[in-house]
Design a protein around this motif. Structure first.
Motif, PDB file in Angstrom:
ATOM      1  N   HIS A 114       4.275  44.989  49.515  1.00  0.00           N
ATOM      2  CA  HIS A 114       4.765  44.531  50.823  1.00  0.00           C
ATOM      3  C   HIS A 114       5.731  43.368  50.657  1.00  0.00           C
ATOM      4  O   HIS A 114       6.793  43.319  51.305  1.00  0.00           O
ATOM      5  CB  HIS A 114       3.594  44.135  51.717  1.00  0.00           C
ATOM      6  N   ALA A 115       5.405  42.436  49.772  1.00  0.00           N
ATOM      7  CA  ALA A 115       6.270  41.279  49.570  1.00  0.00           C
ATOM      8  C   ALA A 115       7.620  41.689  48.985  1.00  0.00           C
ATOM      9  O   ALA A 115       8.675  41.227  49.432  1.00  0.00           O
ATOM     10  CB  ALA A 115       5.579  40.265  48.661  1.00  0.00           C
ATOM     11  N   SER A 118       9.666  43.663  51.554  1.00  0.00           N
ATOM     12  CA  SER A 118      10.133  42.733  52.592  1.00  0.00           C
ATOM     13  C   SER A 118      11.326  41.939  52.104  1.00  0.00           C
ATOM     14  O   SER A 118      12.333  41.776  52.820  1.00  0.00           O
ATOM     15  CB  SER A 118       9.008  41.773  52.999  1.00  0.00           C
ATOM     16  N   ASP A 119      11.246  41.418  50.880  1.00  0.00           N
ATOM     17  CA  ASP A 119      12.338  40.608  50.349  1.00  0.00           C
ATOM     18  C   ASP A 119      13.613  41.419  50.177  1.00  0.00           C
ATOM     19  O   ASP A 119      14.719  40.901  50.398  1.00  0.00           O
ATOM     20  CB  ASP A 119      11.930  40.021  48.991  1.00  0.00           C
ATOM     21  N   GLY A 122      13.542  44.257  54.066  1.00  0.00           N
ATOM     22  CA  GLY A 122      13.177  43.757  55.383  1.00  0.00           C
ATOM     23  C   GLY A 122      11.719  44.014  55.737  1.00  0.00           C
ATOM     24  O   GLY A 122      11.081  44.934  55.215  1.00  0.00           O
ATOM     25  N   HIS A 123      11.185  43.180  56.636  1.00  0.00           N
ATOM     26  CA  HIS A 123       9.763  43.265  57.001  1.00  0.00           C
ATOM     27  C   HIS A 123       9.417  44.576  57.691  1.00  0.00           C
ATOM     28  O   HIS A 123       8.334  45.125  57.480  1.00  0.00           O
ATOM     29  CB  HIS A 123       9.389  42.085  57.911  1.00  0.00           C
ATOM     30  N   ALA A 124      10.306  45.091  58.534  1.00  0.00           N
ATOM     31  CA  ALA A 124      10.001  46.322  59.266  1.00  0.00           C
ATOM     32  C   ALA A 124       9.808  47.491  58.298  1.00  0.00           C
ATOM     33  O   ALA A 124       8.885  48.307  58.456  1.00  0.00           O
ATOM     34  CB  ALA A 124      11.111  46.635  60.268  1.00  0.00           C
ATOM     35  N   ALA A 126       8.938  47.227  55.136  1.00  0.00           N
ATOM     36  CA  ALA A 126       7.703  46.969  54.380  1.00  0.00           C
ATOM     37  C   ALA A 126       6.474  47.344  55.191  1.00  0.00           C
ATOM     38  O   ALA A 126       5.499  47.883  54.657  1.00  0.00           O
ATOM     39  CB  ALA A 126       7.634  45.505  53.967  1.00  0.00           C
ATOM     40  N   ASP A 127       6.508  47.078  56.477  1.00  0.00           N
ATOM     41  CA  ASP A 127       5.371  47.434  57.339  1.00  0.00           C
ATOM     42  C   ASP A 127       5.205  48.946  57.417  1.00  0.00           C
ATOM     43  O   ASP A 127       4.077  49.468  57.369  1.00  0.00           O
ATOM     44  CB  ASP A 127       5.561  46.858  58.744  1.00  0.00           C
ATOM     45  N   ARG A 130       3.745  50.147  54.100  1.00  0.00           N
ATOM     46  CA  ARG A 130       2.319  49.801  54.009  1.00  0.00           C
ATOM     47  C   ARG A 130       1.488  50.708  54.892  1.00  0.00           C
ATOM     48  O   ARG A 130       0.437  51.211  54.466  1.00  0.00           O
ATOM     49  CB  ARG A 130       2.125  48.342  54.419  1.00  0.00           C
TER      50      ARG A 130
END
Length: 439
Positions: A114-115, A118-119, A122-124, A126-127, A130
């Motif tokens: 996830h980290a 995200s890096d 982007g967070h979306a 990665a979500d 996951r």
């Protein structure tokens, strides 16, 4: 007079070795037939510039079937490797190289994935990744009794709630489309090619491999040579009679027997790990297993990649997988590596490196140049084709099947599982009072 034994195993690939070792540990006389001059199937050794090598990937996931095989046939895996100076150790993550030049090392653990995603993306994104893999955890729980811990026998086991849990209306392509990312969607799509099938015909549940990698990690244990040599020693210890350069010609059903180019062997049970088309069209009488023959006849052989072997000098300064400073999740120089090169609308190329005899061996699997190969198993043709694959317990009394074409799946760990299930079923037939399964 024909030879007599308790069990004949046809084919000394991973599944055949797994079945033979377990049954021999149970004190059965086992004859293992292999038409080539050495055991190991696709992992059999060969010579490269005078050095013994193999084409087995040096990195694998889901080690539990391997550990169980060694434990149930004698000494534990870690203890066996310690005797030969090898060890089962965590392997570095894979590096993915995409068509637009983007490179990304996908970590193994849930939080690390996830980290890193995200890096980079982007967070979306990665979500979504996951959540996809978390959902595949539910798929894994539904799969476990269907070729992992027990046989997939028939449609009754695939009731509506089970089919729903297995995403039966969806394919690998559907999952990739839902993720909606140009790079990570390619990671999902290209899983299908690694199992010898087209993504749009491969059931979505095959993507559970991503969950297994994340949950159980990636491991290395020297090479396929190490694995096969260690297993051959186990077979010899258990007094399995290994007959190489011996081709099965016919399976008789009354009495149960196997005719080879060297004679006839009668047995109480036969475990066939060969190509199922060969089994049903050539080895068995036309009157035996007619329904299974028709179902298998609906499926094509899986695609087997073109495999290349070469000596390569690794440039550790330019290789982020081999440089722990450039990439803290990577392994140290000298560790095995895996690089997946994704291509637009085409199958990937996967390259592995590992140290051999003071040099670096590179093994390349080009799935884009793949050809149908019965030894690679059967290609998927949608969810319903699952039951077209040969069952562990066949309709022919005393005949059991295992191998890459089976319902457990074509991966190395899945072949080991199929061999275990065939051994369990054989034991139930010939020694019902002494089951092999754990109580």
């Amino acid at each position: 007079m024909p030879d007599q034994c308790d069990v004949v195993v046809i084919g000394a690939g991973l599944a055949g070795i797994a079945a033979a070792a377990r049954l021999a540990k149970a004190r059965h006389r086992v004859v293992l037939l292999e038409q080539r001059d050495r055991i190991g199937g696709a992992w059999a050794t060969r010579e490269l510039d005078g050095v013994t090598v193999d084409t087995a990937p040096p990195i694998f996931s889901f080690p539990a079937p391997w550990r169980d095989l060694f434990r149930k046939s004698g000494r534990a895996l870690e203890a066996e490797f310690a005797r030969s100076g090898e060890e089962l150790a965590p392997a570095p993550p894979a590096r993915h190289v995409f068509a637009d030049g983007t490179e990304f090392v996908l970590p193994i653990g849930r939080g690390d994935q996830h980290a890193a995603i995200s890096d980079r993306f982007g967070h979306a994104v990665a979500d979504r990744w996951r959540d996809l893999l978390d959902g595949l955890g539910d798929v894994w729980q539904a799969l476990r009794p269907l070729g992992v811990e027990g046989e997939l026998v028939g449609r009754k086991q695939l009731a509506r709630p089970v089919r729903k849990a297995l995403l039966h209306r969806r394919t690998i392509v559907d999952l990739a489309t839902d993720l909606d990312h140009p790079h990570l969607s390619a990671v999902i799509n290209d899983l299908a090619y690694q199992f010898g099938s087209d993504p749009d015909r491969t059931p979505a549940f095959v993507a559970v491999q991503l969950y297994l990698d994340r949950t159980f990690g990636r491991w290395t244990a020297g090479s396929g040579t190490t694995m096969i040599n260690t297993l051959q020693q186990r077979l010899e210890l258990r007094r399995v009679e290994i007959r190489t350069d011996t081709r099965a010609i016919r399976i008789g059903t009354d009495p149960l027997s196997v005719t080879t180019d060297r004679g006839v062997v009668t047995a109480r049970a036969v475990v066939a790990t060969c190509d199922p088309h060969q089994l049903y069209r050539e080895l068995l009488p036309r009157s035996a297993g007619a329904a299974e023959r028709r179902r298998v006849g609906r499926l094509r052989p899986a695609l087997s990649p073109a495999v290349g072997l070469a000596w390569a000098e690794r440039n550790t300064d330019a290789d982020p997988v081999a440089d722990p400073v450039a990439d803290p999740v990577a392994g140290a120089p000298g560790d095995p590596t895996e690089t997946v090169r994704h291509r637009p609308a085409a199958a990937p190329t996967i390259s592995y490196t590992r140290p051999v005899d003071g040099r670096t061996l590179e093994v390349t699997y080009d799935y884009g140049a793949g050809r149908p190969d019965p030894a690679a198993g059967l290609a998927w043709n949608g969810f319903r084709s699952w039951l077209d694959r040969p069952p562990t317990s066949s309709a022919v009394p005393g005949l059991f099947t295992a191998g890459p074409a089976g319902r457990s799946g074509p991966g190395a760990s899945q072949q080991i599982l199929s061999g275990a299930l065939a051994a369990y079923a054989t034991q139930r037939l010939i020694a019902p009072d002494h089951p092999l399964e754990p109580r």
